[in-house]
Scaffold this motif. Structure first.
Motif, short mmCIF file in Angstrom:
data_model
loop_
_atom_site.label_atom_id
_atom_site.label_comp_id
_atom_site.label_asym_id
_atom_site.label_seq_id
_atom_site.Cartn_x
_atom_site.Cartn_y
_atom_site.Cartn_z
N ILE A 1 0.84 -1.20 0.00
CA ILE A 1 0.00 0.00 0.00
C ILE A 1 0.88 1.26 0.00
N ASP A 2 1.97 1.20 0.74
CA ASP A 2 2.90 2.34 0.81
C ASP A 2 3.47 2.65 -0.57
N SER A 3 3.84 1.60 -1.32
CA SER A 3 4.40 1.81 -2.67
C SER A 3 3.37 2.44 -3.60
N LEU A 4 2.12 1.97 -3.51
CA LEU A 4 1.07 2.55 -4.36
C LEU A 4 0.92 4.04 -4.07
N GLU B 1 3.14 6.12 -2.73
CA GLU B 1 4.32 6.90 -3.15
C GLU B 1 4.33 7.11 -4.67
N GLU B 2 4.01 6.04 -5.41
CA GLU B 2 3.95 6.16 -6.88
C GLU B 2 2.94 7.22 -7.30
N HIS B 3 1.76 7.18 -6.66
CA HIS B 3 0.73 8.14 -7.04
C HIS B 3 1.18 9.57 -6.76
N ILE B 4 1.74 9.80 -5.59
CA ILE B 4 2.18 11.15 -5.22
C ILE B 4 3.20 11.65 -6.24
N ARG B 5 4.18 10.82 -6.55
CA ARG B 5 5.24 11.26 -7.48
C ARG B 5 4.69 11.46 -8.89
N SER B 6 3.70 10.66 -9.28
CA SER B 6 3.11 10.80 -10.63
C SER B 6 2.39 12.14 -10.76
N GLN B 7 2.04 12.75 -9.65
CA GLN B 7 1.35 14.06 -9.66
C GLN B 7 2.33 15.23 -9.51
N GLY B 8 3.62 14.93 -9.58
CA GLY B 8 4.61 16.00 -9.43
C GLY B 8 4.75 16.48 -8.00
N ALA B 9 4.31 15.65 -7.06
CA ALA B 9 4.42 16.00 -5.64
C ALA B 9 5.40 15.03 -4.97
N GLU B 10 5.67 15.29 -3.68
CA GLU B 10 6.53 14.40 -2.92
C GLU B 10 5.85 13.98 -1.63
N PRO B 11 6.19 12.76 -1.16
CA PRO B 11 5.63 12.33 0.13
C PRO B 11 6.07 13.30 1.22
N ALA B 12 5.15 13.69 2.08
CA ALA B 12 5.48 14.68 3.13
C ALA B 12 6.06 14.03 4.38
N PHE B 13 5.74 12.76 4.60
CA PHE B 13 6.16 12.12 5.86
C PHE B 13 7.54 11.48 5.72
N LYS B 14 7.86 10.98 4.50
CA LYS B 14 9.11 10.23 4.31
C LYS B 14 10.29 11.15 4.60
N GLY B 15 11.10 10.77 5.59
CA GLY B 15 12.25 11.58 5.96
C GLY B 15 11.94 12.63 7.02
N TYR B 16 10.64 12.83 7.32
CA TYR B 16 10.26 13.81 8.34
C TYR B 16 10.68 13.28 9.71
N LEU B 17 11.64 13.95 10.36
CA LEU B 17 12.22 13.48 11.63
C LEU B 17 12.67 12.02 11.53
N GLY B 18 13.06 11.61 10.31
CA GLY B 18 13.55 10.25 10.11
C GLY B 18 12.47 9.21 9.84
N SER C 1 8.57 6.11 5.78
CA SER C 1 7.60 5.70 4.76
C SER C 1 6.74 6.86 4.27
N THR C 2 5.99 6.57 3.20
CA THR C 2 5.07 7.57 2.63
C THR C 2 3.80 7.69 3.46
N ILE C 3 3.30 6.55 3.93
CA ILE C 3 2.07 6.56 4.73
C ILE C 3 2.35 6.08 6.15
N CYS C 4 1.43 6.37 7.05
CA CYS C 4 1.38 5.68 8.33
C CYS C 4 0.28 4.64 8.19
N PHE C 5 0.51 3.46 8.72
CA PHE C 5 -0.34 2.29 8.51
C PHE C 5 -0.56 1.65 9.88
N SER C 6 -1.69 1.95 10.51
CA SER C 6 -1.86 1.63 11.93
C SER C 6 -3.06 0.70 12.11
#
Ligand code: MF3
Ligand code: CO
Length: 253
Positions: free
Chosen positions: A40-43, A45-62, A65-70
């Protein structure tokens, strides 16, 4: 400092929020027994990048991943891994995107398969409705704590409990801006809301007790009693009559 956004900036936040909306909507029929968080995370990330955007969480304070999955007793900030979902689970997916320097942030809790307990379904319905109760309060002249006051009152009337340790937030050119938005507390406190403030409102609601703890990974927040928890979040803009949702896929006013 709480920023009031121009029409142009609100349109930018709406665009990033719309990308997040598209993902959460697209995932609706991908959340099935057997799928993993990593898939689900890969899907996402791919979608975000295909829209010319970037994942906001990936790398945020380390954060890795692109999503949180709880899943189930995990409240928020679960890290997607290779474990599969089962029939009867619930899973909260939180996603953020940044495009042209502006952020969008939204989350929802999904059911997996068809054997969801009645009490758990009720938890999801009440949590989602509590988000709308909060959004209604996001109007010019109200105070920031009016949002949490109404959310808490609504949620507790069903016997569920509000997580205290995590809060909503201002959003715009940073993922987390002032003000903090607790989902509980007294009315009439904190910053006075003004049209054009952009906020991420995000109630986290537990079926059992309100207590939570952080797992060994330093991220995952879990309920102490092991009972399920739900999370719904929208990015909104404060209006004269109430909040207007930016993360619902509508691109016009
Ligand atoms: N919606 C969450 C928040 O506003 C997601 C943050 S996850 C993080 O805090 F990894 F970015 F921290
Ligand atoms: Co958020």
């Amino acid at each position: 400092m709480v920023t009031i956004r121009s029409k142009r900036e609100i349109a930018k936040i709406r665009e990033s929020s719309g990308i997040v909306y598209q993902i959460l909507d697209f995932l609706e029929d991908k959340i099935v027994p057997g799928v993993t968080g990593k898939e689900i995370d890969s899907l996402a990330e791919e979608h975000i990048r295909s829209q010319g955007a970037e994942p906001a969480f990936k790398g945020y304070l380390g954060y890795p991943s692109t999503i949180c999955f709880s899943k189930n007793e995990k409240v928020v900030h679960g890290i997607p891994d290779g474990r599969t979902l089962d029939d009867g689970d619930i899973v909260s997916i939180d996603c953020g995107a940044i495009k042209d320097g502006y952020y969008g942030d939204s989350a929802k809790t999904y059911t997996v398969g068809s054997s969801i307990g009645e009490d758990v379904q009720k938890l999801l319905d009440v949590t989602e409705r509590s988000l709308y109760v909060g959004i209604e309060q996001a109007k010019s002249g109200n105070h920031v704590s009016d949002i949490g006051y109404k959310i808490q009152e609504y949620v507790e009337s069903f016997g569920f409990s509000i997580v205290r340790e995590l809060v909503g937030h201002g959003i715009g050119t940073q993922l987390h801006e002032d003000p903090q938005i607790p989902n509980y507390g007294d009315a009439g406190q904190g910053v006075e809301l003004k049209a054009g403030m952009c906020l991420a409102i995000e109630p986290m609601v537990n079926l059992g007790g309100k207590e939570v703890y952080t797992e060994q990974d330093g991220w995952t927040i879990c309920t102490r009693d092991g009972k399920p928890s739900a999370h719904f979040e929208h990015t909104i803009v404060v209006g004269e009559e109430g909040g207007r949702i930016l993360s619902n896929g509508f691109f016009d006013d």
